[in-house]
Design an enzyme around this catalytic site. Structure first.
Site, PDB file in Angstrom:
ATOM      1  N   GLY A  36      -1.452  -7.307  13.248  1.00 54.96           N
ATOM      2  CA  GLY A  36      -1.639  -7.610  11.837  1.00 54.96           C
ATOM      3  C   GLY A  36      -1.952  -6.429  11.114  1.00 54.96           C
ATOM      4  O   GLY A  36      -2.090  -5.214  11.541  1.00 54.96           O
ATOM      5  N   GLY A  37      -2.115  -6.654   9.645  1.00 52.80           N
ATOM      6  CA  GLY A  37      -2.438  -5.551   8.864  1.00 52.80           C
ATOM      7  C   GLY A  37      -3.868  -4.832   9.189  1.00 52.80           C
ATOM      8  O   GLY A  37      -4.143  -3.692   8.753  1.00 52.80           O
ATOM      9  N   THR A  40      -5.358  -5.913  16.117  1.00 54.24           N
ATOM     10  CA  THR A  40      -4.176  -6.207  17.151  1.00 54.24           C
ATOM     11  C   THR A  40      -5.088  -6.980  17.882  1.00 54.24           C
ATOM     12  O   THR A  40      -6.134  -6.915  18.282  1.00 54.24           O
ATOM     13  CB  THR A  40      -4.166  -4.612  17.887  1.00 54.24           C
ATOM     14  N   VAL A  41      -4.189  -7.944  18.592  1.00 53.62           N
ATOM     15  CA  VAL A  41      -4.656  -8.790  19.439  1.00 53.62           C
ATOM     16  C   VAL A  41      -4.300  -8.420  20.911  1.00 53.62           C
ATOM     17  O   VAL A  41      -2.935  -8.232  21.157  1.00 53.62           O
ATOM     18  CB  VAL A  41      -4.412 -10.403  19.209  1.00 53.62           C
ATOM     19  N   LYS A  56      -9.566  -9.138  20.162  1.00 54.56           N
ATOM     20  CA  LYS A  56      -9.361  -8.977  18.723  1.00 54.56           C
ATOM     21  C   LYS A  56      -9.841  -7.519  18.320  1.00 54.56           C
ATOM     22  O   LYS A  56     -11.085  -7.696  18.188  1.00 54.56           O
ATOM     23  CB  LYS A  56      -9.438  -9.890  17.563  1.00 54.56           C
ATOM     24  N   ASP A 154      -6.449 -19.609   4.396  1.00 53.00           N
ATOM     25  CA  ASP A 154      -5.166 -19.115   5.008  1.00 53.00           C
ATOM     26  C   ASP A 154      -4.367 -19.979   6.071  1.00 53.00           C
ATOM     27  O   ASP A 154      -4.161 -19.488   6.962  1.00 53.00           O
ATOM     28  CB  ASP A 154      -5.472 -17.689   5.537  1.00 53.00           C
TER      29      ASP A 154
END
Length: 655
Positions: A36-37, A40-41, A56, A154
């Protein structure tokens, strides 16, 4: 060589984790699960406990200053704390938080499965029932989070994971807002997916749990439609639509539509809450799904029999049914033509009869004037004026009697023709109202406008789904009756429930309106002071103000009064001043097949008014809505209470 190794290690640290790296001496990083912005997972192996986990990693983009790094670290730690406080099977379990490279790494339960967004993209939309199951699972997490003072902020399909065993998990509390957390600061930025941000957040207002409920409504919409409820191509255009535009009606929601509409109400105070959404979603899940009949593959012998015998019989039957329908259609067309010709002949005869009546009356008047004229001529001859003789001395009594009889016969013919044109029986024994007979144009669903003097309500009785309402002035708001002669009032006698005549309370009179197919007792002095909407009904009051009664008629009502009111409620709320919903509930009224009461308040003509709108279907061709409006501060007073009770007790359908 040593310098090169050191440089590579420094680069690896700057770039973040790499596959095979060991964190905190126990978590071995594996493959990347997603990026994601901000992070990282990773899939990782807990070498101490021998289990697979998700890690994460917080990543900093190039050029991030120290203040921004501190803010991102604070957000990551807040996410871990928020998840750890939530007690729900639909939330990811946090196992550990480790600090390496001067930043936190969150070690979490690994969920094997796609996101809801990926699932819909790859497999197609969900059924309403499965979408309701997903909605209940997400609702469980939100209830637990809200109970801890945590807003997710969200909720969207990409943040919901569907595990292989069917478990639904809400993830990514990275932008969650935690009540009372001193680390939460405002940056002036609106974070979240624009298509799922609530109107109050888009306006910059302080959000509460209803903001997450809006996002849940958007998630359900996307689950059954495959697209979000609002998506205009750009963030600004999408947020503008969220704040100002009605949602595009879902096509595949079925029984889930009411839940979606209830969650996507723009006013958070009127939005469906946790309890309401839970009850409606549970009803969708528990409703039996239609079962398709089993398909039995015939063997070869059965196939031959169907091909030769059954197919011919089916074809003959279909041809016969088609011919029968064609004959019925032709017969109806011919019957309509004959009825039309009869009405035209009747109108022509009526016009002729009126002329004959006028001529006969003129002849009688001229004959009556003969003695007076004779007497007036006397002075010109110089002779004394004689006394005017009575008509019987100039015209024989038999002649006068014949003239009067002729006038009466013509008038009787006029009355008969009027009775035929307005209310006579046709060939099938059905009532046919003429154009001048006072019957309103049959109401189709749609164009519903808030009621009121100068702004009446086309209060379509529960029928096919109403369209989006528009504010429009009353088509007839004068103080007289809508069509002369169509409404009658009788004092002292009224119709009791069920149809028998009975005494009325003091101060009430029965109003009969054949044009709108009803009679009802109303307070004395009430008369028709307006026409509702597009001639769907009539408004009755003393002077055009309040209290008032509006009665609407629909000749093709629907089968769910409550659903019709719920669809209409959103439009009326959006176009009314000071609107407040009290409730929309099914009620039992004379055992009619569907009845619902809609109660609300609003400001009308500068007055705070309370309204009870009872919509019901009697049968396939009779649907009514009775709307009682009183000043809110007089609602429980004797006059308004008695007016409501008497109206519902004495209402009788006509025709």
């Amino acid at each position: 060589m040593a310098a090169a190794v050191k440089a590579a290690a420094a680069k690896a640290a700057a770039d973040g984790g790499t596959e095979g790296r060991l964190l905190a001496g126990r978590y071995r990083l594996g493959a990347v699960l997603g990026k994601g912005g901000m992070g990282t997972v990773w899939r990782a192996q807990d070498e101490t406990l021998g289990r697979t986990v998700a890690v994460k990693e917080l990543r900093f983009s190039t050029g991030v200053d120290e203040d921004e790094k501190r803010r991102l670290i604070t957000r990551t730690l807040r996410e871990a704390k928020a998840i750890a406080r939530i007690r729900s099977g639909g939330a990811v379990t946090v196992y550990d938080v480790v600090d390496e490279d001067e930043r936190p790494w969150i070690v979490m339960e690994l969920i094997e499965g796609p996101s809801l967004a990926e699932f819909v993209r790859e497999n197609g939309t969900l059924t309403p029932r499965r979408a309701a199951e997903v909605g209940l699972a997400v609702l469980d997490v939100l209830r637990a989070a809200h109970g801890q003072g945590i807003l997710h902020r969200d909720v969207k399909p990409s943040n919901v994971l569907i595990a292989a065993n069917g478990r639904v998990v809400l993830t990514d509390f990275g932008i969650a807002q935690v009540e009372g957390d001193p680390s939460v600061t405002s940056t002036g930025m609106l974070v979240g997916a624009p298509s799922y941000i609530s109107p109050e957040r888009a306006r910059g207002q302080k959000p509460g749990p209803p903001a997450d409920m809006w996002s849940l409504g958007g998630l359900l919409y996307a689950s059954v439609e495959g697209v979000p409820p609002y998506d205009k191509g750009s963030a600004l255009a999408t947020l503008t639509a969220v704040m100002t535009e009605p949602v595009e009606p879902p096509k595949n929601a079925g029984p889930l539509a009411d839940v979606i509409y209830g969650l996507l109400v723009k006013d958070p105070a009127r939005r469906l809450d946790d309890d309401g959404a839970r009850a409606m979603l549970t009803a969708v899940v528990n409703a039996p799904e239609p079962v398709a009949p089993p398909v039995v593959a015939p063997n070869a012998e059965e196939t031959r029999q169907i091909s030769l015998a059954d197919a011919k019989e089916a074809a003959d039957k279909a041809a016969a049914e088609k011919a029968e329908k064609a004959a019925e259609k032709a017969a109806k067309k011919e019957r309509d033509r004959r009825e039309r010709e009869q009405r035209e002949r009747a109108r022509a005869a009526l016009k002729s009869a009126r002329k004959e009546a006028a001529a006969a009356a003129a002849a009688a008047a001229a004959a009556a004037a003969v003695p007076t004229a004779s007497a007036a001529e006397a002075p010109a001859s110089g002779k004394p004026s004689p006394v005017a003789a009575p008509l019987t001395d100039v015209m024989p009594r038999r002649t006068i009697a014949m003239a009067v009889a002729a006038v009466l016969v013509v008038l009787a013919a006029v009355g008969s023709l009027i009775a035929y044109v307005v209310g006579g029986d046709d060939e099938d024994g059905k009532k046919e109202q003429g154009k001048n007979g006072g019957k309103p144009t049959p109401v189709a669903s749609g164009n519903v406008t808030p009621g009121g003097q100068g702004g009446t309500t086309q209060n379509t009785p529960p029928a096919a789904s109403p369209n989006t309402p528009q504010n429009s002035p009353s088509s007839s708001a004068n103080t007289g009756a809508g069509d002369p002669g169509t409404t009658s009032t009788s004092q002292g006698q009224g119709a009791a429930p069920g149809g028998a005549g009975g005494g009325l309370p003091s101060g009430f009179a029965t109003v009969t309106d054949p044009g709108f197919h009803f009679s009802m007792a109303m307070p004395q002095g009430f008369h028709q002071t307006g026409i509702a909407g597009k001639n769907s009904g009539a408004i009755y009051s003393r002077d055009g103000g309040f209290p008032r009664i509006q009665v609407d008629y629909n000749d093709s009502p629907g089968s769910d009064a409550r659903k019709a009111w719920m669809e209409l409620e959103r439009a009326v709320a959006g176009s009314s001043s000071g609107y407040r919903l009290i409730g929309i509930n099914p009620v039992n009224y004379r055992n009619y097949p569907t009845v619902a009461d809609w109660e609300f308040e609003r400001v009308q003509d500068g007055i705070k008014v309370r309204v009870l709108n009872r919509g019901f279907k009697m049968d396939a061709t009779h649907g009514y809505a009775i709307m009682i409006s009183c000043p809110a501060d007089q609602w429980d007073g004797a006059e308004c209470t008695q007016m409501r009770n008497v109206a519902f007790e004495t209402f009788q359908p006509l025709g």
